[in-house]
Design a protein around this motif. Structure first.
Motif, PDB file in Angstrom:
ATOM      1  N   ARG A   1       7.030  13.219   1.033  1.00  0.00           N
ATOM      2  CA  ARG A   1       6.857  12.204   2.076  1.00  0.00           C
ATOM      3  C   ARG A   1       5.889  11.152   1.551  1.00  0.00           C
ATOM      4  O   ARG A   1       4.862  11.490   0.965  1.00  0.00           O
ATOM      5  CB  ARG A   1       6.285  12.832   3.339  1.00  0.00           C
ATOM      6  CG  ARG A   1       7.225  13.804   4.034  1.00  0.00           C
ATOM      7  CD  ARG A   1       6.573  14.457   5.241  1.00  0.00           C
ATOM      8  NE  ARG A   1       6.388  13.527   6.346  1.00  0.00           N
ATOM      9  CZ  ARG A   1       7.335  13.203   7.225  1.00  0.00           C
ATOM     10  NH1 ARG A   1       8.531  13.732   7.107  1.00  0.00           N
ATOM     11  NH2 ARG A   1       7.073  12.376   8.206  1.00  0.00           N
ATOM     12  N   HIS A   2       6.214   9.904   1.768  1.00  0.00           N
ATOM     13  CA  HIS A   2       5.380   8.801   1.297  1.00  0.00           C
ATOM     14  C   HIS A   2       5.222   7.779   2.412  1.00  0.00           C
ATOM     15  O   HIS A   2       6.103   7.636   3.255  1.00  0.00           O
ATOM     16  CB  HIS A   2       6.008   8.127   0.072  1.00  0.00           C
ATOM     17  CG  HIS A   2       6.183   9.041  -1.078  1.00  0.00           C
ATOM     18  ND1 HIS A   2       5.161   9.377  -1.929  1.00  0.00           N
ATOM     19  CD2 HIS A   2       7.274   9.726  -1.511  1.00  0.00           C
ATOM     20  CE1 HIS A   2       5.608  10.214  -2.845  1.00  0.00           C
ATOM     21  NE2 HIS A   2       6.889  10.451  -2.609  1.00  0.00           N
ATOM     22  N   THR A   3       4.094   7.073   2.371  1.00  0.00           N
ATOM     23  CA  THR A   3       3.889   5.984   3.332  1.00  0.00           C
ATOM     24  C   THR A   3       3.858   4.656   2.571  1.00  0.00           C
ATOM     25  O   THR A   3       3.408   4.588   1.424  1.00  0.00           O
ATOM     26  CB  THR A   3       2.583   6.147   4.130  1.00  0.00           C
ATOM     27  OG1 THR A   3       1.471   6.137   3.242  1.00  0.00           O
ATOM     28  CG2 THR A   3       2.614   7.429   4.957  1.00  0.00           C
TER      29      THR A   3
ATOM     30  N   LEU B   1       0.860  -1.182   0.000  1.00  0.00           N
ATOM     31  CA  LEU B   1       0.000   0.000   0.000  1.00  0.00           C
ATOM     32  C   LEU B   1       0.898   1.234   0.000  1.00  0.00           C
ATOM     33  O   LEU B   1       1.728   1.399   0.894  1.00  0.00           O
ATOM     34  CB  LEU B   1      -0.891  -0.011   1.239  1.00  0.00           C
ATOM     35  CG  LEU B   1      -1.657  -1.304   1.501  1.00  0.00           C
ATOM     36  CD1 LEU B   1      -2.521  -1.161   2.746  1.00  0.00           C
ATOM     37  CD2 LEU B   1      -2.478  -1.721   0.310  1.00  0.00           C
ATOM     38  N   VAL B   2       0.741   2.074  -0.998  1.00  0.00           N
ATOM     39  CA  VAL B   2       1.568   3.264  -1.174  1.00  0.00           C
ATOM     40  C   VAL B   2       0.692   4.493  -1.002  1.00  0.00           C
ATOM     41  O   VAL B   2      -0.270   4.691  -1.753  1.00  0.00           O
ATOM     42  CB  VAL B   2       2.246   3.281  -2.569  1.00  0.00           C
ATOM     43  CG1 VAL B   2       3.117   4.520  -2.731  1.00  0.00           C
ATOM     44  CG2 VAL B   2       3.054   2.002  -2.801  1.00  0.00           C
ATOM     45  N   ASP B   3       1.020   5.294   0.005  1.00  0.00           N
ATOM     46  CA  ASP B   3       0.313   6.560   0.244  1.00  0.00           C
ATOM     47  C   ASP B   3      -1.203   6.372   0.396  1.00  0.00           C
ATOM     48  O   ASP B   3      -1.996   7.142  -0.148  1.00  0.00           O
ATOM     49  CB  ASP B   3       0.603   7.574  -0.870  1.00  0.00           C
ATOM     50  CG  ASP B   3       2.059   7.979  -0.923  1.00  0.00           C
ATOM     51  OD1 ASP B   3       2.728   7.966   0.136  1.00  0.00           O
ATOM     52  OD2 ASP B   3       2.556   8.307  -2.024  1.00  0.00           O
ATOM     53  N   THR B   4      -1.595   5.351   1.150  1.00  0.00           N
ATOM     54  CA  THR B   4      -3.017   5.096   1.398  1.00  0.00           C
ATOM     55  C   THR B   4      -3.179   4.346   2.712  1.00  0.00           C
ATOM     56  O   THR B   4      -2.211   3.820   3.263  1.00  0.00           O
ATOM     57  CB  THR B   4      -3.655   4.310   0.228  1.00  0.00           C
ATOM     58  OG1 THR B   4      -5.065   4.327   0.365  1.00  0.00           O
ATOM     59  CG2 THR B   4      -3.147   2.887   0.164  1.00  0.00           C
TER      60      THR B   4
ATOM     61  N   LEU C   1      -0.542  -2.193  -4.683  1.00  0.00           N
ATOM     62  CA  LEU C   1       0.252  -2.977  -5.631  1.00  0.00           C
ATOM     63  C   LEU C   1       0.202  -4.454  -5.254  1.00  0.00           C
ATOM     64  O   LEU C   1       0.514  -4.827  -4.125  1.00  0.00           O
ATOM     65  CB  LEU C   1       1.697  -2.468  -5.649  1.00  0.00           C
ATOM     66  CG  LEU C   1       1.866  -0.950  -5.854  1.00  0.00           C
ATOM     67  CD1 LEU C   1       3.334  -0.569  -5.825  1.00  0.00           C
ATOM     68  CD2 LEU C   1       1.202  -0.499  -7.152  1.00  0.00           C
ATOM     69  N   HIS C   2      -0.159  -5.289  -6.217  1.00  0.00           N
ATOM     70  CA  HIS C   2      -0.312  -6.734  -5.993  1.00  0.00           C
ATOM     71  C   HIS C   2       0.961  -7.470  -6.413  1.00  0.00           C
ATOM     72  O   HIS C   2       1.530  -7.182  -7.460  1.00  0.00           O
ATOM     73  CB  HIS C   2      -1.483  -7.267  -6.829  1.00  0.00           C
ATOM     74  CG  HIS C   2      -2.812  -6.861  -6.316  1.00  0.00           C
ATOM     75  ND1 HIS C   2      -3.786  -7.775  -6.011  1.00  0.00           N
ATOM     76  CD2 HIS C   2      -3.352  -5.643  -6.041  1.00  0.00           C
ATOM     77  CE1 HIS C   2      -4.871  -7.132  -5.584  1.00  0.00           C
ATOM     78  NE2 HIS C   2      -4.624  -5.841  -5.602  1.00  0.00           N
ATOM     79  N   PHE C   3       1.341  -8.443  -5.617  1.00  0.00           N
ATOM     80  CA  PHE C   3       2.490  -9.289  -5.927  1.00  0.00           C
ATOM     81  C   PHE C   3       2.019 -10.733  -5.974  1.00  0.00           C
ATOM     82  O   PHE C   3       2.471 -11.602  -5.221  1.00  0.00           O
ATOM     83  CB  PHE C   3       3.622  -9.025  -4.932  1.00  0.00           C
ATOM     84  CG  PHE C   3       4.111  -7.617  -5.055  1.00  0.00           C
ATOM     85  CD1 PHE C   3       4.978  -7.254  -6.066  1.00  0.00           C
ATOM     86  CD2 PHE C   3       3.612  -6.627  -4.221  1.00  0.00           C
ATOM     87  CE1 PHE C   3       5.379  -5.933  -6.237  1.00  0.00           C
ATOM     88  CE2 PHE C   3       4.011  -5.301  -4.376  1.00  0.00           C
ATOM     89  CZ  PHE C   3       4.884  -4.958  -5.386  1.00  0.00           C
TER      90      PHE C   3
END
Length: 143
Positions: A113-115, A77-80, A96-98
């Protein structure tokens, strides 16, 4: 007339069952843990290109579509925030799925800044019971 009867039956079934059935969440051991190996919380990443390394303990990684007890695959999970934990994980630029079973990926993020947070899910992208997710970390990409 026949179509009306079928529709009435379908409505009756939905009313009797409380609506559409929710996905059945698969079990996960209480001691299972998912975590981000790298980067570290607060890491400054010049240029914004970096590898994310994903960790898992007391459970197994398996590709999407493979049904095996106590396994699943990573979602980054990027920025959410975490999505609803009783539904399929969304598939978009923030989720993003892996599904091939990958445990690392190369990301490129713009300055700021990112989470980042990991959410582990089953063969059908549904979080387990109990849900398995990492601590949310913050990284900084300088301008």
């Amino acid at each position: 007339m026949k179509q009306r009867r079928l529709l009435a039956c379908a409505v009756a079934v939905l009313a009797a069952t409380g609506g559409f059935a929710m996905a059945q969440r698969k079990p996960m051991p209480d001691n299972a843990r998912v975590y981000i190996i790298w980067p570290a919380d607060g890491q400054v990443i010049p240029g914004g290109k970096f590898w994310v390394r994903m960790g898992l303990s007391n459970a197994g990684v398996a590709p999407a579509g493979i049904v095996k007890k106590y396994t699943g695959h990573h979602h980054l999970l990027v920025d959410t925030d975490l999505p609803p934990l009783d539904q399929e994980v969304p598939n978009d630029k923030h989720h993003l799925h892996f599904g091939l079973g990958q445990t690392e990926t190369r990301l490129e993020l713009p300055p700021g800044r990112h989470t980042l947070q990991l959410l582990f899910a089953d063969d059908a992208h549904i979080p387990h019971d109990p849900p398995l997710y990492s601590k949310k970390i913050t990284i900084i990409v300088p301008p």
